[in-house]
Design a protein around this motif. Structure first.
Motif, mmCIF file in Angstrom:
data_model
loop_
_atom_site.group_PDB
_atom_site.id
_atom_site.type_symbol
_atom_site.label_atom_id
_atom_site.label_comp_id
_atom_site.label_asym_id
_atom_site.label_seq_id
_atom_site.Cartn_x
_atom_site.Cartn_y
_atom_site.Cartn_z
ATOM 1 N N GLN A 24 -5.655 3.144 -7.358
ATOM 2 C CA GLN A 24 -4.467 3.991 -7.485
ATOM 3 C C GLN A 24 -3.459 3.356 -8.448
ATOM 4 O O GLN A 24 -2.748 4.063 -9.165
ATOM 5 N N ARG A 54 0.803 -1.230 0.000
ATOM 6 C CA ARG A 54 0.000 0.000 0.000
ATOM 7 C C ARG A 54 0.835 1.279 0.000
ATOM 8 O O ARG A 54 0.474 2.232 -0.707
ATOM 9 N N GLU A 103 -10.958 -1.295 1.193
ATOM 10 C CA GLU A 103 -9.602 -0.754 1.201
ATOM 11 C C GLU A 103 -8.793 -1.301 0.038
ATOM 12 O O GLU A 103 -8.094 -0.567 -0.666
ATOM 13 N N VAL A 150 -0.341 6.313 4.023
ATOM 14 C CA VAL A 150 -1.407 5.311 4.090
ATOM 15 C C VAL A 150 -2.272 5.545 5.325
ATOM 16 O O VAL A 150 -1.765 5.694 6.434
ATOM 17 N N ALA A 180 1.567 2.074 -3.386
ATOM 18 C CA ALA A 180 0.386 2.369 -4.201
ATOM 19 C C ALA A 180 0.032 3.841 -4.173
ATOM 20 O O ALA A 180 -0.652 4.341 -5.069
ATOM 21 N N VAL A 181 0.484 4.557 -3.143
ATOM 22 C CA VAL A 181 0.170 5.980 -3.059
ATOM 23 C C VAL A 181 1.408 6.867 -3.150
ATOM 24 O O VAL A 181 1.304 8.055 -3.454
ATOM 25 N N TYR A 189 -7.084 1.014 -3.105
ATOM 26 C CA TYR A 189 -5.661 1.035 -3.467
ATOM 27 C C TYR A 189 -5.443 0.488 -4.875
ATOM 28 O O TYR A 189 -4.564 0.956 -5.606
#
Length: 421
Positions: free
Chosen positions: A381, A335, A374, A357, A338-339, A378
Motif C-alpha cells: 500500500q 498500519r 501482513e 485495519v 498505510a491504508v 501493507y
C-alpha cells in the motif's frame, strides 16, 4: 472528551522544536529505494501524502548506514550525499503544511537475509533459532574497530540528513536490529568494553547518540525507537529498557518511541481491537488500546522525556485518551496510515474514527498466522501511494498473497542478479 481538541495540541520538545499535533507516523520499511539502494521520487510522493493528511511528525522507514549491510532489497542507504537533491525534495515533501520529518537510521546487524549478505555481523556470533536459519546466516562477531566505524556511520548519515533539511533522526534501537542486539544479553555475549554488564551493553547506543549529537546542530532532533522488552528468554528486559531510557534522558534525547519484540518474537506485529462500532467500545478499551501504554507509564514515573507509543491504536477516542492520561505525548501510527493516510485530518475535523485495519485472510492458516504476509501487504500500500494511487483499505485474500509473492520473487531475482550470483 473531544479527540480533536486533545490531539491538535502542539508538542514542544526539549530543544525547542515544536511538533504541530499529536499524530506521529511511525517508521515502516517502504522498500522504495532503487535496486542499488538510492532515493527515489516515490518516497517524495509518499511522504507528501502523509504530510498533507495531517500527521504532525513523520519518521521514515529504516535508512541504512552501510551499503554492505541492509535489511531488505531496496532499502535506502545513506552513506554519502550523492542524492542530495532528491533527499532535499523528500524532506521538503514531508514538511508540507508545517509537519516535521525525521529520518530513521539503522544497521541490521545479523538481521540481514542470506540473499543480501553472506557475512552478517553482530556483537556476538549467536545464530537465530532453528526455524530462521534457512533465511539468516550465523553472524560473526564485530571487531572493536568495526564497532567504532559503525558509530561514525550513524553520525555521518545524520549529518547528511540535516544537510538535506530533515528535522531530526531516530536511532532504530528496537526489533532486533544491531542497536537492539548490543543491548540484549542473548545476542551480546561479549566480555570486552562493549558487553558483559548491562552498562557495557548500553555503551554502543550511547556512543551512537553522542556521535550524532557531535555531528549535528543543537536544534536538530535526535530520538530513539526502543523495545520495552524483547519478549525472548535471556533477552532485553523491561528493567534494562528503563535503565537505558534513564541514561538517554539524562543525556538530553528529544523523544523516545516505545515498541517491542524482534524477528523471533514479533510483538510489534500483533493484532488489536478491530471492527467495533462506537456502542461496542468499552472505556477500558479506549484507555488501554495500545500495546505498550503500561510500560510508558512506568517510564513517566522515572523521567520527563517526551514519549511516543506505537502499536495497536485503532480508535480516535483511544488515541486521545492515551494522550490525555499523560501516558504518551505522541500517538504512533503505522498500519492505519498505510491504508488511511488522511486519518489525522479526519479526526481533527471531528469524525468518529475506527481504523479500517483488519487481519489479512487468505484462507491458508499457516500463511495467515505469519507476520510476514501482513507486513508485505501493507508495504504494497505504501508503494501504491508512492505512485500517486490510493491505498487499498482491505486485502483481496488469495489475490493479495499472490501479489506479495510475485513482488518478493521479482526483488529477490533482481537483487541476486545485481550481486552477480
Amino acid at each position: 472528551m473531544n479527540p480533536a481538541d486533545i490531539l491538535s495540541k502542539p508538542l514542544e520538545l526539549r530543544n525547542g522544536s515544536v511538533i504541530p499535533n499529536r499524530f506521529a507516523k511511525s517508521a515502516m520499511s517502504e522498500t522504495l529505494g532503487t535496486i542499488d539502494n538510492r532515493v527515489t521520487k516515490d518516497l517524495v510522493t509518499l511522504y507528501r501524502t502523509w504530510a498533507e493528511g495531517g500527521v504532525g511528525l513523520s519518521i521514515t522507514g529504516n535508512v541504512m548506514v552501510d551499503k554492505c549491510h541492509i535489511g531488505e532489497p531496496q532499502n535506502v542507504v545513506l552513506d554519502d550525499d550523492r542524492d542530495i537533491e532528491l533527499l532535499k525534495a523528500w524532506a521538503e515533501a514531508g514538511k508540507a503544511g508545517g509537519s516535521q520529518i525525521w529520518m530513521q537510521l539503522n544497521h541490521p546487524g545479523k538481521q540481514s537475509p542470506k540473499m543480501l549478505n553472506k557475512d552478517p555481523v553482530s556483537p556476538s556470533a549467536i545464530p537465530f533459532r532453528k526455524e530462521l536459519r534457512g533465511m539468516f546466516a550465523t553472524p560473526r562477531a564485530l571487531t572493536g574497530q568495526e564497532i567504532e566505524d559503525i558509530v561514525q556511520r550513524f553520525a555521518r548519515s545524520a549529518a547528511i540528513a540535516e544537510k538535506a533539511g530533515f528535522d531530526g533522526v531516530q536511532i532504530h534501537g528496537a526489533h532486533g536490529y544491531l542497536v537492539s542486539q548490543f543491548l540484549s544479553p542473548h545476542h551480546n555475549q561479549r566480555t570486552d568494553e562493549w558487553g558483559g554488564s548491562a552498562e557495557k551493553r548500553m555503551r554502543f547506543v550511547l556512543e551512537v547518540y553522542r556521535a550524532i549529537r557531535g555531528a549535528t546542530k543543537p536544534d536538530f532532533c535526535v530520538g530513539i525507537k526502543l523495545n520495552s522488552a524483547d519478549f525472548q528468554r535471556g533477552g532485553f528486559t523491561e528493567e534494562e529498557s528503563l535503565a537505558v531510557i534513564d541514561v538517554l534522558s539524562a543525556e538530553g534525547i528529544d523523544l523516545v518511541e516505545i515498541s517491542g519484540g524482534n524477528y523471533e518474537n514479533p510483538a510489534m506485529a500483533k493484532g488489536a481491537e478491530k471492527g467495533k462500532v462506537k456502542s461496542e467500545i468499552k472505556q477500558s478499551t479506549l484507555a488501554r488500546e495500545a500495546y505498550f501504554l503500561e510500560f510508558a507509564e512506568k517510564v513517566r514515573e522515572r523521567v520527563a522525556v517526551p514519549l511516543m507509543v506505537t502499536g495497536g491504536f485503532r480508535i480516535g477516542e483511544g488515541m486521545a485518551s492515551a494522550v490525555e492520561s499523560g501516558a504518551t505525548d505522541l500517538v504512533g501510527l503505522a498500519r492505519p496510515l498505510a491504508v488511511e493516510p488522511d486519518l489525522p485530518n479526519r479526526i481533527l475535523a471531528g469524525e468518529f474514527f475506527v481504523s479500517a485495519v483488519r487481519p489479512i485472510k487468505t484462507g491458508v492458516r499457516m500463511i495467515d498466522n505469519m507476520a510476514l504476509m501482513e507486513v508485505s501487504w501493507y508495504t504494497r500500500q505504501l508503494a501504491r501511494m508512492g505512485r500517486g494511487k490510493k491505498p487499498r483499505t482491505h486485502d483481496r485474500g488469495m489475490l493479495s498473497l499472490l501479489e506479495v509473492l510475485g513482488v518478493m520473487a521479482s526483488r529477490g531475482v533482481r537483487t541476486r542478479f545485481r550481486a552477480g550470483e
